[in-house]
Design an enzyme around this catalytic site. Structure first.
Site, PDB file in Angstrom:
ATOM      1  N   ASP A  85       0.389  -1.687  -4.780  1.00 47.56           N
ATOM      2  CA  ASP A  85      -0.272  -1.614  -3.476  1.00 47.56           C
ATOM      3  C   ASP A  85      -1.054  -2.900  -3.216  1.00 47.56           C
ATOM      4  O   ASP A  85      -1.371  -3.218  -2.072  1.00 47.56           O
ATOM      5  CB  ASP A  85      -1.271  -0.449  -3.455  1.00 47.56           C
ATOM      6  CG  ASP A  85      -0.755   0.759  -2.709  1.00 47.56           C
ATOM      7  OD1 ASP A  85       0.004   0.578  -1.741  1.00 47.56           O
ATOM      8  OD2 ASP A  85      -1.123   1.881  -3.098  1.00 47.56           O
ATOM      9  N   GLN A 103      -1.565   7.476  -3.590  1.00 46.96           N
ATOM     10  CA  GLN A 103      -1.538   7.650  -2.142  1.00 46.96           C
ATOM     11  C   GLN A 103      -2.948   7.883  -1.602  1.00 46.96           C
ATOM     12  O   GLN A 103      -3.690   8.720  -2.114  1.00 46.96           O
ATOM     13  CB  GLN A 103      -0.606   8.827  -1.776  1.00 46.96           C
ATOM     14  CG  GLN A 103      -0.455   9.071  -0.293  1.00 46.96           C
ATOM     15  CD  GLN A 103       0.106   7.864   0.460  1.00 46.96           C
ATOM     16  OE1 GLN A 103       0.918   7.110  -0.064  1.00 46.96           O
ATOM     17  NE2 GLN A 103      -0.334   7.677   1.686  1.00 46.96           N
ATOM     18  N   LYS A 131       8.583   6.468   0.666  1.00 47.34           N
ATOM     19  CA  LYS A 131       8.602   5.480  -0.430  1.00 47.34           C
ATOM     20  C   LYS A 131       9.592   5.913  -1.507  1.00 47.34           C
ATOM     21  O   LYS A 131      10.340   5.095  -2.046  1.00 47.34           O
ATOM     22  CB  LYS A 131       7.210   5.295  -1.011  1.00 47.34           C
ATOM     23  CG  LYS A 131       6.337   4.521  -0.042  1.00 47.34           C
ATOM     24  CD  LYS A 131       5.173   3.828  -0.675  1.00 47.34           C
ATOM     25  CE  LYS A 131       4.458   2.971   0.358  1.00 47.34           C
ATOM     26  NZ  LYS A 131       3.197   3.524   0.811  1.00 47.34           N
TER      27      LYS A 131
HETATM   28  N1  GUN Z   1      -2.050   5.278   2.877  1.00 48.93           N
HETATM   29  C1  GUN Z   1      -1.691   4.652   4.026  1.00 48.93           C
HETATM   30  N2  GUN Z   1      -1.042   3.493   3.760  1.00 48.93           N
HETATM   31  C2  GUN Z   1      -0.990   3.403   2.412  1.00 48.93           C
HETATM   32  C3  GUN Z   1      -0.438   2.431   1.528  1.00 48.93           C
HETATM   33  O1  GUN Z   1       0.137   1.405   1.922  1.00 48.93           O
HETATM   34  N3  GUN Z   1      -0.615   2.688   0.190  1.00 48.93           N
HETATM   35  C4  GUN Z   1      -1.258   3.799  -0.276  1.00 48.93           C
HETATM   36  N4  GUN Z   1      -1.389   3.960  -1.598  1.00 48.93           N
HETATM   37  N5  GUN Z   1      -1.772   4.719   0.528  1.00 48.93           N
HETATM   38  C5  GUN Z   1      -1.647   4.507   1.856  1.00 48.93           C
END
Ligand code: GUN
Length: 274
Positions: free
Chosen positions: A118, A95, A51
């Site tokens: 998110d 996360q 990201k």
């Molecule tokens: N863990 C796995 N996929 C994601 C996601 O799309 N966002 C976040 N914050 N954590 C994750």
């Protein structure tokens, strides 16, 4: 048979977003993504690294806030409140998963709903369920972009989702429904999953089990989207057995399918969120 090229779609989206970011910058507006990472779980490290890399690629600033596994709920909430109040931060990601000692829902509920890139908050989830989405989770958004890139019309199709997670299965159901698909969700208590998946024009596999969807489970000509990320003997393996290529009309590989596209979807939200 079409192998859906996630990298090519992601490059196209990246170019569009980079142009938007440059235009915003020329008006003095700059997006900034803040990512909170607790501990150093390898998959979470990889998600976050990708990201941050995606934000660099489009010219969006990012801040990585790292915490040890011993972090308290209060420390995390204080950090989120600080980021909420910071006008230079446009999006916040915590996360997941968080360590067992931390109440995930309690923490994420503190994110300002307007910075919830998110889209996991009750508010953003509610808007999505009402059919008036605002900030939509990136992976479901990427799934739709991949399906649409094949030229297949979603309206009227029977889409079967395998997996009912809040991150993928449930929001994907809403997005497909909004596009007038007939949607079925299969999960761990579903009986005769193969009988249901064999009826699908579109299959989205997000179950977290390596090669769960096998060729005998799909109908000839189905569009198959593999959302699985499973580490098997040090290799990345999806939820779909790649042998489906002999039967599907289109298939997203792992790696090179959904992963790269969903990262760009977060960047899209950040630029639209200005
Ligand atoms: N863990 C796995 N996929 C994601 C996601 O799309 N966002 C976040 N914050 N954590 C994750």
């Amino acid at each position: 048979m079409q192998i859906i090229d996630g990298k090519a779609l992601s490059s196209k989206i990246r170019a569009e977003i980079s142009a938007q970011v440059a235009e915003l910058k020329s008006k003095g507006v700059e997006a900034c993504l803040a990512v909170i990472l607790v501990g150093n779980d390898p998959s979470s490290e990889l998600y976050v690294k990708n990201k941050v890399k995606a934000s660099e690629e489009v010219g969006i600033k990012s801040i990585l806030c790292r915490f040890p596994l011993t972090v308290t709920e209060k420390e995390l909430i204080d950090e989120i409140e600080r980021l909420n109040a910071d006008d230079t931060v446009s999006g916040i990601l915590v996360q997941l998963p968080l360590p067992d000692s931390i109440d995930e829902k309690k923490i994420t509920a503190h994110i300002d709903v307007n910075k919830d890139v998110d889209g996991f908050s009750a508010y953003q989830t509610g808007l999505l369920c009402l059919g008036t989405p605002d900030l939509v989770p990136c992976t479901p958004q990427g799934i739709i972009a991949l399906i649409e890139s094949t030229g297949v019309k979603i309206a009227g199709k029977h889409a079967v989702i395998v997996g009912r997670s809040n991150i993928v299965g449930r929001p994907t159901l809403q997005l497909l429904l909004q596009r007038d698909a007939t949607v079925t969700i299969c999960h761990s208590k579903t009986k005769n999953i193969a009988e249901i998946t064999r009826q699908a024009d579109i299959i989205v596999a997000a179950v977290g089990k390596p090669c769960f969807v096998t060729p005998d489970m799909i109908k000839e000509g189905a569009v198959v989207v593999d959302v699985g990320i499973n580490a098997v003997d040090g290799k990345l393996v999806g939820d779909v057995d790649p042998a489906v290529v002999g039967k599907a009309s289109a298939y997203t590989p792992v790696p090179g399918g959904i992963g790269v596209v969903s990262n760009m979807m977060v960047m899209d939200l950040l630029t639209r969120n200005q």
